[in-house]
Design a protein around this motif. Structure first.
Motif, PDB file in Angstrom:
ATOM      1  N   HIS A  50       0.792  -1.233   0.000  1.00 28.02           N
ATOM      2  CA  HIS A  50       0.000   0.000   0.000  1.00 28.02           C
ATOM      3  C   HIS A  50       0.827   1.288   0.000  1.00 28.02           C
ATOM      4  O   HIS A  50       0.376   2.284  -0.566  1.00 28.02           O
ATOM      5  N   GLU A  98      -0.142   4.387  -2.506  1.00 19.81           N
ATOM      6  CA  GLU A  98      -0.460   5.732  -2.024  1.00 19.81           C
ATOM      7  C   GLU A  98       0.383   6.781  -2.746  1.00 19.81           C
ATOM      8  O   GLU A  98      -0.019   7.946  -2.841  1.00 19.81           O
ATOM      9  N   PRO A 139      -1.604   7.179  -6.998  1.00 22.43           N
ATOM     10  CA  PRO A 139      -3.075   7.136  -6.854  1.00 22.43           C
ATOM     11  C   PRO A 139      -3.799   6.702  -8.128  1.00 22.43           C
ATOM     12  O   PRO A 139      -4.881   6.125  -8.054  1.00 22.43           O
ATOM     13  N   ALA A 190      -7.990   2.511  -0.287  1.00 23.09           N
ATOM     14  CA  ALA A 190      -7.272   2.730   0.981  1.00 23.09           C
ATOM     15  C   ALA A 190      -8.043   2.246   2.209  1.00 23.09           C
ATOM     16  O   ALA A 190      -7.682   2.583   3.335  1.00 23.09           O
TER      17      ALA A 190
END
Length: 207
Positions: A52, A56, A59, A108
């Motif tokens: 992740h 991040e 995007p 997310a």
């Protein structure tokens, strides 16, 4: 990140790399239950969640994952309505549920996505074991057009299968309800285009 997504989509049977999963249902039902409930098909979801920090920073790739996840969950839910092979119906429902997980970890909602991974493992194993019980009673026949009246003939299987089906559908107070709702609520909370994806997610749950 897009290349990581390709690996995740292939492993977790997302569009357009989903065709292997229903075919993998030719094996014995306990094997099907293990494949779907344990680590095999959900490994792609875990991969996205573990990486992740990269998503991040990228995007756009995360948005691609969310869009493909939603497209998969709606598509697989629609296909499951038309298939008559009992195990293939459950297999397509797995593809749909993994679409939810990919959607969750891509917007997310990592905790919610992995929570759905966990709840799905239990109700999907329950559904496959129930399907095995039905197929055994039908002497190996898997065609749902030739089935009916199991409520009286196999009341215990009927009860457990119903519980699994309600959890899969996200019926209130069932485990699937809490995990699906958390993913959809998170997406709604992010606003913008994610609201559209969340509405499609609700449509998939309705299917």
């Amino acid at each position: 990140c897009l290349l990581i997504l390709v690996g995740a989509f292939a492993k977790s049977a997302q569009l357009p790399l989903h065709t292997w999963l229903p075919d993998a249902m030719e094996g014995p039902t306990p094997v099907s239950a293990l494949i779907h409930a344990a680590t095999m098909v959900t490994a792609g979801v875990y991969l996205i969640a573990r990486t992740h920090p990269l998503f991040e920073l990228a995007p756009t790739a995360a948005d691609v994952g969310a869009i493909v996840g939603v497209a998969t969950l709606v598509f697989a839910g629609t296909v499951a309505l038309a298939v008559t092979d009992l195990k293939r119906v459950i297999a397509y429902s797995t593809v749909s549920q993994i679409g939810y997980m990919v959607f969750g970890v891509s917007v997310a909602a990592y905790g919610a996505g992995l929570f759905h991974l966990m709840t799905h493992a239990f109700f999907k194993a329950l559904l496959f074991m129930g399907a095995g019980s039905v197929i055994g009673a039908m002497a190996g026949t898997q065609d749902m057009d030739r089935m009916g009246g199991f409520r009286r003939a196999m009341p215990f299987t009927f009860l457990t299968f119903t519980v699994g089906a309600l959890a899969l559908a996200g019926f209130p107070l069932m485990s699937g309800f809490f995990s699906k709702d958390e993913i959809l609520a998170f997406a709604l909370g992010r606003g913008d285009g994610y609201v559209v994806l969340a509405i499609l997610g609700y449509a998939g749950a309705f299917l």
